[in-house]
Write an enzyme that holds these catalytic residues in place. Structure first.
Site, PDB file in Angstrom:
ATOM      1  N   GLU A 135      46.154 -16.346  30.449  1.00 39.13           N
ATOM      2  CA  GLU A 135      44.767 -15.906  30.288  1.00 39.13           C
ATOM      3  C   GLU A 135      44.717 -14.802  29.242  1.00 39.13           C
ATOM      4  OE1 GLU A 135      41.476 -16.301  31.484  1.00 39.13           O
ATOM      5  OE2 GLU A 135      41.080 -14.472  30.348  1.00 39.13           O
TER       6      GLU A 135
ATOM      7  N   CYS B 243      14.928 -14.659  43.681  1.00 38.67           N
ATOM      8  CA  CYS B 243      15.523 -15.788  42.966  1.00 38.67           C
ATOM      9  C   CYS B 243      16.086 -16.761  43.992  1.00 38.67           C
ATOM     10  CB  CYS B 243      16.631 -15.293  42.034  1.00 38.67           C
ATOM     11  SG  CYS B 243      17.636 -16.628  41.369  1.00 38.67           S
TER      12      CYS B 243
ATOM     13  N   CYS C  46      33.813 -27.162  31.402  1.00 44.19           N
ATOM     14  CA  CYS C  46      32.416 -26.782  31.625  1.00 44.19           C
ATOM     15  C   CYS C  46      31.530 -27.306  30.512  1.00 44.19           C
ATOM     16  CB  CYS C  46      32.288 -25.269  31.776  1.00 44.19           C
ATOM     17  SG  CYS C  46      32.959 -24.359  30.390  1.00 44.19           S
TER      18      CYS C  46
ATOM     19  N   GLN D 256      34.074 -17.193  40.184  1.00 45.37           N
ATOM     20  CA  GLN D 256      33.162 -18.345  40.193  1.00 45.37           C
ATOM     21  C   GLN D 256      31.934 -18.042  41.052  1.00 45.37           C
ATOM     22  OE1 GLN D 256      33.434 -21.293  38.678  1.00 45.37           O
ATOM     23  NE2 GLN D 256      35.531 -21.242  37.899  1.00 45.37           N
TER      24      GLN D 256
ATOM     25  N   TYR E 198      44.173 -20.882  30.767  1.00 42.13           N
ATOM     26  CA  TYR E 198      42.828 -20.299  30.879  1.00 42.13           C
ATOM     27  C   TYR E 198      42.577 -19.975  32.362  1.00 42.13           C
ATOM     28  CZ  TYR E 198      42.632 -22.987  26.541  1.00 42.13           C
ATOM     29  OH  TYR E 198      42.917 -23.550  25.318  1.00 42.13           O
TER      30      TYR E 198
HETATM   31  N1  SAH Z   1      40.190 -20.954  35.710  1.00 43.45           N
HETATM   32  C1  SAH Z   1      39.413 -19.763  35.929  1.00 43.45           C
HETATM   33  C2  SAH Z   1      38.625 -19.277  34.689  1.00 43.45           C
HETATM   34  C3  SAH Z   1      38.058 -20.312  33.780  1.00 43.45           C
HETATM   35  S1  SAH Z   1      36.939 -19.645  32.588  1.00 43.45           S
HETATM   36  C4  SAH Z   1      38.529 -19.939  37.111  1.00 43.45           C
HETATM   37  O1  SAH Z   1      38.342 -21.056  37.586  1.00 43.45           O
HETATM   38  O2  SAH Z   1      37.997 -18.958  37.626  1.00 43.45           O
HETATM   39  C5  SAH Z   1      37.900 -19.711  31.118  1.00 43.45           C
HETATM   40  C6  SAH Z   1      38.844 -18.547  30.936  1.00 43.45           C
HETATM   41  O3  SAH Z   1      39.550 -18.725  29.712  1.00 43.45           O
HETATM   42  C7  SAH Z   1      38.185 -17.173  30.833  1.00 43.45           C
HETATM   43  O4  SAH Z   1      38.762 -16.343  31.805  1.00 43.45           O
HETATM   44  C8  SAH Z   1      38.515 -16.691  29.418  1.00 43.45           C
HETATM   45  O5  SAH Z   1      38.753 -15.313  29.354  1.00 43.45           O
HETATM   46  C9  SAH Z   1      39.783 -17.447  29.117  1.00 43.45           C
HETATM   47  N2  SAH Z   1      40.114 -17.705  27.693  1.00 43.45           N
HETATM   48  C10 SAH Z   1      39.270 -17.890  26.658  1.00 43.45           C
HETATM   49  N3  SAH Z   1      39.960 -18.213  25.548  1.00 43.45           N
HETATM   50  C11 SAH Z   1      41.267 -18.258  25.882  1.00 43.45           C
HETATM   51  C12 SAH Z   1      42.467 -18.547  25.156  1.00 43.45           C
HETATM   52  N4  SAH Z   1      42.438 -18.871  23.877  1.00 43.45           N
HETATM   53  N5  SAH Z   1      43.636 -18.510  25.829  1.00 43.45           N
HETATM   54  C13 SAH Z   1      43.674 -18.193  27.142  1.00 43.45           C
HETATM   55  N6  SAH Z   1      42.572 -17.889  27.870  1.00 43.45           N
HETATM   56  C14 SAH Z   1      41.381 -17.921  27.245  1.00 43.45           C
END
Ligand code: SAH
Length: 472
Positions: free
Chosen positions: A351, A170, A427, A301, A330
């Site tokens: 989270e 890949c 995203c 990531q 999040y």
């Molecule tokens: N900021 C992190 C992850 C972003 S992905 C980074 O950059 O690595 C989005 C995240 O939101 C995921 O980890 C998911 O588990 C979480 N999530 C989803 N719904 C949510 C909610 N209602 N409240 C809090 N977190 C949530």
């Protein structure tokens, strides 16, 4: 119910020029106001296509022949680009991919966000692309199976099916993945270790997961097995450690070898836990100068180079002077929180997944970051509670929600907390646009917007937006 009449029928052939690309990267063209969605056609192509499914005003068609190729059409680097479907845009030049992603952000902000084109032109900055838009992924998950001739293979599932097409190369991952996969397959062959068969729910090795730290050059190999243990653990470890891994002159080292038992009849790749055969059960990687421990099960990531640019942009937008109270909603394993912590007074991360918060706390500790605190729960529940009951305030709020965007209750609390700045990492430009509309109607204005291409060759695009509180 009346059936939808169409001017076209299944199997009709059409000739059309592709003018746009859709959500999944498919080409979109029009004939007499009738819209055609054609997978694998590139903007600018003139194509001949066969109607597969016709509705009243639109149809899905299959690309039969490119009559006149688009100036943006390129030869995909991967021979399997079309059958695999993981990369929807490899046949489009990278410059044009970036333009496509910028246009997507722009149009969603106008169409869904209610901004005027002039407003967006004023705040939008050029998308951040990659110099080398291949070999960027730090995580590869290959299913293992048996082909129709009985050979062990690793590869990918052919679009929406469960048959594995052999390909260990890949182009989105590092080239050492191939060396590791070929070694695992030979090892299995020599030791008569079977591959998992999904239909029969039999056989041992289901997937090979490879994760690597781009800055540390540490590599983890994890075999997902349909069983409790792997029969020749020692021999497998010796075999993998005997590999000399090199790519583009850089040496990589396998520092962790694991298995994860998954005996369930499911599409989920990983089991619930893992066993360590060699090394530590995690590898370490850095984003900027913050270290992160990555286990086979951690979310992390996948494009480390672009993640660094994304977080630097979020940090720039947050414009911290050193004593602000910052919320990172999040927050996943706390990547953004810890990246911001060094420049902030206090950071609170929220989270929903408890294991991710465990990782966030561990990551804070290994980096000796003492001003970050993490809460498990839904952002839309934790934030109102902490604000209303404990009066925790906010100077800056960063959000990085999943594709569905922020819950309105969360947005509503953010507005009530009156932070000076909101940094929205998204995203999905469509839900970003919807949420920016809400924030704009409730006292905030959008100052800067910028795309960051985290996933070259695919249709996905990440966007960062800065909002500031309107002067009253
Ligand atoms: N900021 C992190 C992850 C972003 S992905 C980074 O950059 O690595 C989005 C995240 O939101 C995921 O980890 C998911 O588990 C979480 N999530 C989803 N719904 C949510 C909610 N209602 N409240 C809090 N977190 C949530």
């Amino acid at each position: 119910m009346m059936s939808e009449k169409s001017i076209y029928q299944k199997n009709d052939m059409v000739t059309v020029t592709i003018e746009d690309a859709g959500m999944d990267g498919e080409g979109i063209g029009k004939v007499d106001g009738y819209t055609l969605f054609i997978k694998d056609a590139v903007i600018g192509d003139q194509v001949e296509a066969k109607i597969m499914k016709a509705k009243k005003n639109y149809a899905y068609a299959r690309l039969e022949k490119v009559l006149a190729p688009s100036p943006f059409r390129v030869q995909p680097l991967c021979d399997y680009a079309r059958v695999c479907g993981g990369c929807q845009m490899q046949a489009m030049s990278y410059d044009e991919q970036l333009k496509f992603k910028e246009r997507k952000i722009f149009h969603d902000l106008v169409r869904i966000g209610g901004f005027t084109e002039e407003e967006i032109e004023k705040v939008m900055e050029p998308i951040v692309g990659m110099d080398e838009p291949f070999y960027y992924r730090n995580k590869a998950q290959y299913p293992v199976g048996t082909d129709k001739d009985g050979n062990l293979v690793a590869g990918f599932y052919a679009g929406r099916t469960h048959s594995i097409i052999a390909n260990t190369d890949c182009k989105l991952g590092i080239t050492v993945n191939q060396q590791i996969l070929e070694a695992v397959l030979s090892f299995m062959k020599e030791n008569h270790i079977s591959a998992y068969d999904e239909k029969l729910h039999k056989g041992l090795v289901r997937h090979v997961l490879i994760r690597c730290g781009f800055t540390t050059k540490e590599v983890m190999v994890c075999l997902v097995i349909n069983g409790k243990s792997f029969p020749k653990e020692r021999e497998l470890v010796d075999c993998l450690l005997g590999l000399k891994l090199e790519d583009q002159g850089r040496e990589w080292n396998i520092t962790s070898i694991c298995t994860s038992s998954n005996t369930k009849d499911t599409n989920v790749i990983m089991g619930d836990s893992f066993d360590v055969l060699f090394g530590k059960g995690h590898i370490t990687d850095y984003i900027g100068d913050v270290a992160f421990q990555i286990s086979p099960l951690s979310f992390y990531q996948v494009n480390p180079m672009q993640t660094k640019k994304l977080y630097e942009l979020a940090l720039e937008y947050a414009n911290l002077s050193g004593d602000e109270t910052v919320w990172d909603l999040y927050c996943g394993i706390g990547t953004i929180s810890l990246f911001l912590a060094k420049k902030a007074g206090k950071v609170y991360g929220v989270e929903i997944i408890p294991q991710a918060i465990d990782n966030a706390r561990e990551n804070a500790s290994i980096n000796h970051i003492g001003n970050a605190e993490f809460f498990v729960g839904k952002a839309e529940e934790v934030l109102p509670e902490k604000y209303e009951k404990e009066q925790i305030r906010a100077d800056v709020i960063v959000v990085d929600p999943p594709r569905k965007g922020c819950d309105e209750k969360c947005l509503n609390t953010m507005v009530k907390m009156k932070p000076e700045r909101i940094v929205y990492v998204s995203c999905d430009p469509a839900t970003l646009a919807r949420d920016l509309k809400y924030l704009r109607e409730n006292g905030y204005e959008v100052k800067r917007v910028r795309g960051v291409d985290q996933f070259p060759q695919t249709v996905h695009v990440e966007t960062v937006a800065l909002l500031t509180k309107k002067a009253r």
